[in-house]
Each structure stands twice: as structure tokens, then as C-alpha cells.
Design an enzyme around this catalytic site. Structure first.
Site, short mmCIF file in Angstrom:
data_model
loop_
_atom_site.label_atom_id
_atom_site.label_comp_id
_atom_site.label_asym_id
_atom_site.label_seq_id
_atom_site.Cartn_x
_atom_site.Cartn_y
_atom_site.Cartn_z
N TRP A 41 0.83 -1.20 0.00
CA TRP A 41 0.00 0.00 0.00
C TRP A 41 0.86 1.26 0.00
O TRP A 41 0.52 2.25 -0.67
CB TRP A 41 -0.95 -0.02 1.19
CG TRP A 41 -1.79 -1.26 1.21
CD1 TRP A 41 -1.76 -2.26 2.12
CD2 TRP A 41 -2.79 -1.64 0.24
NE1 TRP A 41 -2.65 -3.25 1.78
CE2 TRP A 41 -3.30 -2.90 0.63
CE3 TRP A 41 -3.28 -1.06 -0.93
CZ2 TRP A 41 -4.29 -3.56 -0.07
CZ3 TRP A 41 -4.26 -1.72 -1.64
CH2 TRP A 41 -4.75 -2.96 -1.22
N VAL B 108 -18.59 -0.77 0.26
CA VAL B 108 -17.45 -0.33 1.06
C VAL B 108 -16.15 -0.72 0.36
O VAL B 108 -15.91 -1.89 0.09
CB VAL B 108 -17.51 -0.95 2.47
CG1 VAL B 108 -16.32 -0.49 3.31
CG2 VAL B 108 -18.83 -0.60 3.16
N GLY C 287 -14.23 1.01 -5.03
CA GLY C 287 -13.40 1.38 -6.17
C GLY C 287 -14.12 2.30 -7.13
O GLY C 287 -14.72 3.31 -6.73
N ASP D 239 -14.97 5.03 -0.63
CA ASP D 239 -13.59 4.66 -0.92
C ASP D 239 -12.72 5.91 -0.77
O ASP D 239 -13.21 6.99 -0.46
CB ASP D 239 -13.46 4.06 -2.32
CG ASP D 239 -12.34 3.01 -2.41
OD1 ASP D 239 -11.26 3.26 -1.84
OD2 ASP D 239 -12.55 1.97 -3.05
N PHE E 264 -12.45 2.54 5.12
CA PHE E 264 -13.19 1.49 5.82
C PHE E 264 -12.59 1.18 7.18
O PHE E 264 -13.06 0.30 7.89
CB PHE E 264 -13.36 0.22 4.98
CG PHE E 264 -12.16 -0.22 4.19
CD1 PHE E 264 -10.90 -0.33 4.76
CD2 PHE E 264 -12.30 -0.55 2.85
CE1 PHE E 264 -9.81 -0.76 4.03
CE2 PHE E 264 -11.21 -0.98 2.10
CZ PHE E 264 -9.96 -1.08 2.69
N HIS F 57 -9.63 -9.99 1.99
CA HIS F 57 -8.43 -10.80 1.75
C HIS F 57 -7.17 -9.95 1.55
O HIS F 57 -6.05 -10.48 1.56
CB HIS F 57 -8.64 -11.76 0.58
CG HIS F 57 -8.87 -11.11 -0.74
ND1 HIS F 57 -9.75 -11.62 -1.67
CD2 HIS F 57 -8.36 -10.00 -1.33
CE1 HIS F 57 -9.75 -10.87 -2.76
NE2 HIS F 57 -8.92 -9.87 -2.57
#
Length: 334
Positions: free
Chosen positions: A135, A178, A181, A202, A230, A248
Site C-alpha cells: 500500500w 465499502v 473502487g 472509498d 473502511f 483478503h
């Protein structure tokens, strides 16, 4: 000294080979298939078009012929095989962008060479390869971040029709997507269910794209996009909160926190809907290791999802197949 050549007998070498997969990824990154499809067919012309070393590119092209990706034309040129056409931009599966080493996923795939480190330590391979998290890497590279958003949007769009058809979305009045994108999933669901309203939540970049996509689809009278995380409080009052291929991407602690935010917003009368792979074992095991190496994440089983939901006071009430995915409904435990 004898030439070093690996043994070629049996299927184990084909399963473990790194050279051919990397050759295909280089071809995808250089967009060789698109150049060949447009009529640039010789090693000399292709090397000029992609700014590569002509001798080395020619050797790569010859190996791609051996691998069944290209064919010789008989005039010192190359053509695409049926397999090779999958590397063209615009091919239905979008594989060129997925395999592009300079794109978000292709870049992340290179970290898999550190799988041994991950197995020994439990730590993500990505940070071992690049010195920062997946990230943080996206945050530092705008082009890679845009690549990631586009790839995720395409993936959601591909699965959205099956998801929209599988679950009784029409029973809801308001759905919050949520981490939605560019809004691809929500838009498809809304198009199939004319009375439903929806909101994408987002980060600012995806939200801008979602807003444009919602307007382009003519749905801005009953849908919108709100910037937010989120990990923070979510808009309350909706009937359901959708997590599509989100959990995930995070380690267990972060995924549980996301789940709790959704459960808090849904309160006692709403529901949380998780869309992901839960039944395809090949996808489950492959995705699980990839998520671990990229983010320290996990491809959850239904049992693991149930445990996570339980910590937020929710439980699984239904599992609905949706193509290769499934829609898992979670409600407050009674």
C-alpha cells in the site's frame, strides 16, 4: 565445463519453470502482441518500436515461439498464436495488464521470489523485495496506483453480472459498497434492480472515478460516491454493507477491524454482504499465498469469515453462489 541445463523429464519442471513465465511477462510489459497485431513483425522493427536490444529481443521472440505464444512467419517475422492473442490490450481477460511487470499486480508478482522468506517468517514477501508495504508502494507511485484501480475495476466488472443475478438485491432499499473502487460492482447491481439506491465509499481517487462512472451510467439520481476509509466510521442507515474482494487484502487484525466498522454501521437491523472466493479450492490456495506475500493477507474460508464476523457480533445467515464467487450474508446474532 559442461553446459548447465535443468532436467526436462516429467511435469515437475514445467510446473516450476521461471524462465517462460518471465518471458511472457516481459512480452506483456513491452506490448509485443499489440505491435505484432499492428503489423510490426520482425525482430529489428520490434526492437526499434519497444526500444530494446535487437539481438536479445530476437532471442526472447524465438523462445516465445518455442513456448507457443508466437509463430514464425517464414520471412524472418513473427505472428501471434491463439495463446499470444491473449496478450493484446482489449482481449477479454485483460491479461496483458495483469502480467505487465510495471503495473501493480505484475510488480507485486516479482516479490514471489521471496516466498521462502514468507514461509519461514510469516512476513509479506513484497516488503522483502521492495523495502516498503504494497500500500505504501502504491501511495508513492501514481501510475502504479492507477494501474491497481483499473485492474480491480476490470475484475469487479467481470464478476458483477453473476453477483447481481445471484442475490436478492431488490429486497434492499440502500446498499453501501465499502471500498467499492470505481463503482463497477455497484453500478451493475443497480442496473439490475431499479428501485435500489447505492453509495460507494472509498478513498478520494477511486471515489472521483466512481462518481464519473455513476453519472455516465445515468444512475446519479439514485447513487453517489463518498470519500472515506473502511477503517473509520462508515455512513449509517443503509440496509446492507457490501465488501467485495476487500477482506483478503489485509492481515487478520485489519480485516477484523473492517468487518467491525461495517457491523457497527449496519447495527442490529442491517446486514453485511461479503463477496469473494469461498468454494473454488484452486483459487483459494493460490489466492491465499498471493495475498499473504503481497499484503500479509488471507483468502478466508467460510469458517474463518464466520469467526471474524462473530467477533463483531454477526453470524453467517446464507451463502449464495455467484459464478466463481459467493455472496455471504452476515447479520447481527440474535
Amino acid at each position: 565445463m559442461a553446459e548447465v541445463q535443468p532436467p526436462r523429464s516429467g511435469g515437475i519442471w514445467a510446473a516450476a519453470d521461471l524462465l517462460t513465465p518471465m518471458a511472457i511477462r516481459v512480452a506483456a510489459t513491452l506490448r509485443l502482441a499489440d505491435h505484432i497485431a499492428a503489423g510490426t513483425r520482425t525482430a529489428e522493427a520490434l526492437a526499434e518500436a519497444v526500444r530494446a536490444d535487437q539481438d536479445v529481443l530476437g532471442r526472447l521472440l524465438d523462445h516465445l515461439v518455442s513456448a507457443g505464444v508466437l509463430s514464425h512467419t517464414g520471412t524472418a517475422g513473427y505472428d501471434l498464436t491463439a495463446m499470444g492473442r491473449h496478450l493484446c490490450d482489449g482481449a477479454p481477460e485483460g491479461m496483458r495488464a495483469v502480467l505487465d511487470i510495471e503495473g501493480a499486480l505484475g510488480h507485486a508478482e516479482l516479490s514471489l521470489v521471496h516466498l521462502l522468506h514468507t514461509v519461514r517468517t510469516g512476513e509479506p514477501a513484497f516488503a522483502r523485495q521492495y523495502g516498503l508495504t504494497f500500500w505504501d508502494d502504491l501511495s508513492a507511485d501514481d501510475e502504479r496506483a492507477e494501474s491497481f484501480d483499473a485492474l480491480m475495476g476490470a475484475r469487479l466488472k467481470a464478476h458483477a453480472p453473476a453477483v447481481a443475478a445471484a442475490y436478492p438485491w431488490g429486497q434492499l432499499r440502500h446498499l453501501v459498497d465499502v471500498g467499492g473502487g470505481d463503482g463497477s460492482m455497484l453500478i451493475t447491481i443497480l442496473q439490475d434492480h431499479g428501485e435500489l439506491r447505492g453509495t460507494v465509499v472509498d478513498l478520494p481517487g477511486p471515489v472521483r472515478r466512481a462518481g464519473k462512472a455513476i453519472a455516465a451510467a445515468g444512475l446519479d439520481h439514485r447513487a453517489g460516491a463518498v470519500a472515506g476509509s473502511f477503517f473509520d466510521e462508515l455512513p449509517t442507515g443503509a440496509d446492507a454493507y457490501l465488501l467485495s474482494s476487500i477482506l483478503h487484502n489485509w492481515d487478520d487484525a485489519a480485516a477484523t477491524r473492517i468487518m467491525r466498522r461495517c457491523a457497527d454501521a449496519a447495527s442490529a437491523t442491517g446486514r453485511v454482504l461479503v463477496v469473494d472466493y469461498f468454494t473454488d479450492q484452486n483459487i483459494m490456495t493460490e489466492g491465499d499465498l498471493r495475498m499473504l506475500c503481497y499484503f500479509g493477507g488471507r483468502q478466508h474460508t467460510l469458517e474463518q469469515l464466520g469467526e471474524m464476523a462473530g467477533s463483531a457480533g454477526f453470524g453467517i445467515t446464507s451463502v449464495t453462489p455467484a459464478g466463481r464467487l459467493a455472496v455471504v450474508e452476515l447479520r447481527a446474532a440474535q
